[in-house]
Scaffold this motif. Sequence first.
Motif, PDB file in Angstrom:
ATOM      1  N   GLU A 240      12.445  21.652  -9.283  1.00  0.00           N
ATOM      2  CA  GLU A 240      12.305  23.033  -8.788  1.00  0.00           C
ATOM      3  C   GLU A 240      13.388  23.349  -7.753  1.00  0.00           C
ATOM      4  OE1 GLU A 240       8.331  23.273  -7.299  1.00  0.00           O
ATOM      5  OE2 GLU A 240       7.448  23.266  -9.303  1.00  0.00           O
ATOM      6  N   SER A 241      13.878  22.343  -7.069  1.00  0.00           N
ATOM      7  CA  SER A 241      14.905  22.557  -6.046  1.00  0.00           C
ATOM      8  C   SER A 241      16.288  22.777  -6.630  1.00  0.00           C
ATOM      9  CB  SER A 241      14.951  21.354  -5.085  1.00  0.00           C
ATOM     10  OG  SER A 241      13.730  21.233  -4.399  1.00  0.00           O
ATOM     11  N   ASN A 242      16.475  22.359  -7.880  1.00  0.00           N
ATOM     12  CA  ASN A 242      17.801  22.506  -8.515  1.00  0.00           C
ATOM     13  C   ASN A 242      17.998  23.839  -9.105  1.00  0.00           C
ATOM     14  OD1 ASN A 242      18.696  20.001  -7.761  1.00  0.00           O
ATOM     15  ND2 ASN A 242      17.945  19.012  -9.615  1.00  0.00           N
TER      16      ASN A 242
ATOM     17  N   ASP B  47       0.836  -1.210   0.000  1.00  0.00           N
ATOM     18  CA  ASP B  47       0.000   0.000   0.000  1.00  0.00           C
ATOM     19  C   ASP B  47       0.867   1.256   0.000  1.00  0.00           C
ATOM     20  OD1 ASP B  47      -2.339  -1.481   0.023  1.00  0.00           O
ATOM     21  OD2 ASP B  47      -2.563  -1.385   2.204  1.00  0.00           O
ATOM     22  N   GLN B  48       1.900   1.284   0.841  1.00  0.00           N
ATOM     23  CA  GLN B  48       2.799   2.434   0.891  1.00  0.00           C
ATOM     24  C   GLN B  48       3.548   2.593  -0.424  1.00  0.00           C
ATOM     25  OE1 GLN B  48       4.944   1.074   4.316  1.00  0.00           O
ATOM     26  NE2 GLN B  48       3.833   2.437   5.709  1.00  0.00           N
ATOM     27  N   TRP B  49       3.981   1.488  -0.985  1.00  0.00           N
ATOM     28  CA  TRP B  49       4.697   1.522  -2.268  1.00  0.00           C
ATOM     29  C   TRP B  49       3.804   2.102  -3.355  1.00  0.00           C
ATOM     30  CZ3 TRP B  49       9.079   1.769  -4.566  1.00  0.00           C
ATOM     31  CH2 TRP B  49       9.211   1.414  -5.906  1.00  0.00           C
ATOM     32  N   ASN B  50       2.550   1.699  -3.389  1.00  0.00           N
ATOM     33  CA  ASN B  50       1.625   2.198  -4.410  1.00  0.00           C
ATOM     34  C   ASN B  50       1.372   3.698  -4.245  1.00  0.00           C
ATOM     35  OD1 ASN B  50       1.326  -0.231  -5.824  1.00  0.00           O
ATOM     36  ND2 ASN B  50      -0.240  -0.947  -4.400  1.00  0.00           N
ATOM     37  N   VAL B  51       1.272   4.176  -3.009  1.00  0.00           N
ATOM     38  CA  VAL B  51       1.111   5.612  -2.771  1.00  0.00           C
ATOM     39  C   VAL B  51       2.337   6.366  -3.285  1.00  0.00           C
ATOM     40  CG1 VAL B  51       0.967   7.389  -0.974  1.00  0.00           C
ATOM     41  CG2 VAL B  51      -0.482   5.358  -0.829  1.00  0.00           C
ATOM     42  N   LEU B  52       3.517   5.856  -2.989  1.00  0.00           N
ATOM     43  CA  LEU B  52       4.745   6.492  -3.463  1.00  0.00           C
ATOM     44  C   LEU B  52       4.785   6.533  -4.989  1.00  0.00           C
ATOM     45  CD1 LEU B  52       7.502   7.734  -2.723  1.00  0.00           C
ATOM     46  CD2 LEU B  52       8.437   5.410  -2.779  1.00  0.00           C
ATOM     47  N   ARG B  53       4.428   5.435  -5.607  1.00  0.00           N
ATOM     48  CA  ARG B  53       4.431   5.369  -7.082  1.00  0.00           C
ATOM     49  C   ARG B  53       3.470   6.378  -7.689  1.00  0.00           C
ATOM     50  NH1 ARG B  53       3.229  -0.530  -8.784  1.00  0.00           N
ATOM     51  NH2 ARG B  53       2.726   0.619 -10.659  1.00  0.00           N
ATOM     52  N   GLU B  54       2.321   6.580  -7.033  1.00  0.00           N
ATOM     53  CA  GLU B  54       1.333   7.534  -7.535  1.00  0.00           C
ATOM     54  C   GLU B  54       1.844   8.972  -7.480  1.00  0.00           C
ATOM     55  OE1 GLU B  54      -2.124   6.815  -5.152  1.00  0.00           O
ATOM     56  OE2 GLU B  54      -2.493   4.844  -6.044  1.00  0.00           O
ATOM     57  N   HIS B  55       2.834   9.237  -6.644  1.00  0.00           N
ATOM     58  CA  HIS B  55       3.331  10.596  -6.458  1.00  0.00           C
ATOM     59  C   HIS B  55       4.713  10.836  -7.086  1.00  0.00           C
ATOM     60  CE1 HIS B  55       0.118  10.356  -3.476  1.00  0.00           C
ATOM     61  NE2 HIS B  55       0.043  11.668  -3.611  1.00  0.00           N
ATOM     62  N   VAL B  56       5.156   9.935  -7.930  1.00  0.00           N
ATOM     63  CA  VAL B  56       6.478  10.062  -8.549  1.00  0.00           C
ATOM     64  C   VAL B  56       6.585  11.343  -9.369  1.00  0.00           C
ATOM     65  CG1 VAL B  56       8.027   9.070 -10.285  1.00  0.00           C
ATOM     66  CG2 VAL B  56       7.065   7.636  -8.510  1.00  0.00           C
ATOM     67  N   ASP B  57       5.567  11.689 -10.143  1.00  0.00           N
ATOM     68  CA  ASP B  57       5.621  12.903 -10.964  1.00  0.00           C
ATOM     69  C   ASP B  57       5.753  14.147 -10.081  1.00  0.00           C
ATOM     70  OD1 ASP B  57       5.451  11.446 -13.299  1.00  0.00           O
ATOM     71  OD2 ASP B  57       3.260  11.644 -13.443  1.00  0.00           O
ATOM     72  N   GLU B  58       5.018  14.183  -8.972  1.00  0.00           N
ATOM     73  CA  GLU B  58       5.099  15.321  -8.049  1.00  0.00           C
ATOM     74  C   GLU B  58       6.485  15.409  -7.412  1.00  0.00           C
ATOM     75  OE1 GLU B  58       1.764  15.195  -5.264  1.00  0.00           O
ATOM     76  OE2 GLU B  58       0.643  14.150  -6.823  1.00  0.00           O
ATOM     77  N   ILE B  59       7.048  14.266  -7.083  1.00  0.00           N
ATOM     78  CA  ILE B  59       8.395  14.236  -6.491  1.00  0.00           C
ATOM     79  C   ILE B  59       9.414  14.725  -7.503  1.00  0.00           C
ATOM     80  CG2 ILE B  59      10.194  12.724  -5.560  1.00  0.00           C
ATOM     81  CD1 ILE B  59       7.843  10.954  -4.452  1.00  0.00           C
TER      82      ILE B  59
END
Length: 102
Positions: free
Chosen positions: A100-102, A82-94
């Motif tokens: 933006e940080s660079n 479940d945690q892995w799937n949440v992380l995968r869903e937010h890859v584009d945002e990450i």
Amino acid sequence: MSKWGKRKDEEEYTSDGDAPPKKTAKKDSSDESDDIIVCEISKNRRVSVRNWQGKVVIDIREFYVKDGKQMPGKKGISLTMDQWNVLREHVDEIDKAVAESN
């Protein structure tokens, strides 16, 4: 014996004649055959998929060498599916936040 007397756990076992429970050795997790090493992020870090307590987890962990064997360290994280799937869903945002940080 110290100046404070016996430790509480010593008193419990000597008074009734029962021995303390034996400690069991930890299984060497580097020998587990169900670990799938997906990739090595760096020399001492790797991503693997493994079964832990009957559940599949994604493990991102640092390793160290002991007696010639690679052993898992304390530094790391195990993600449930479940945690892995949440992380995968937010890859584009990450990725966007990193850009933006660079």
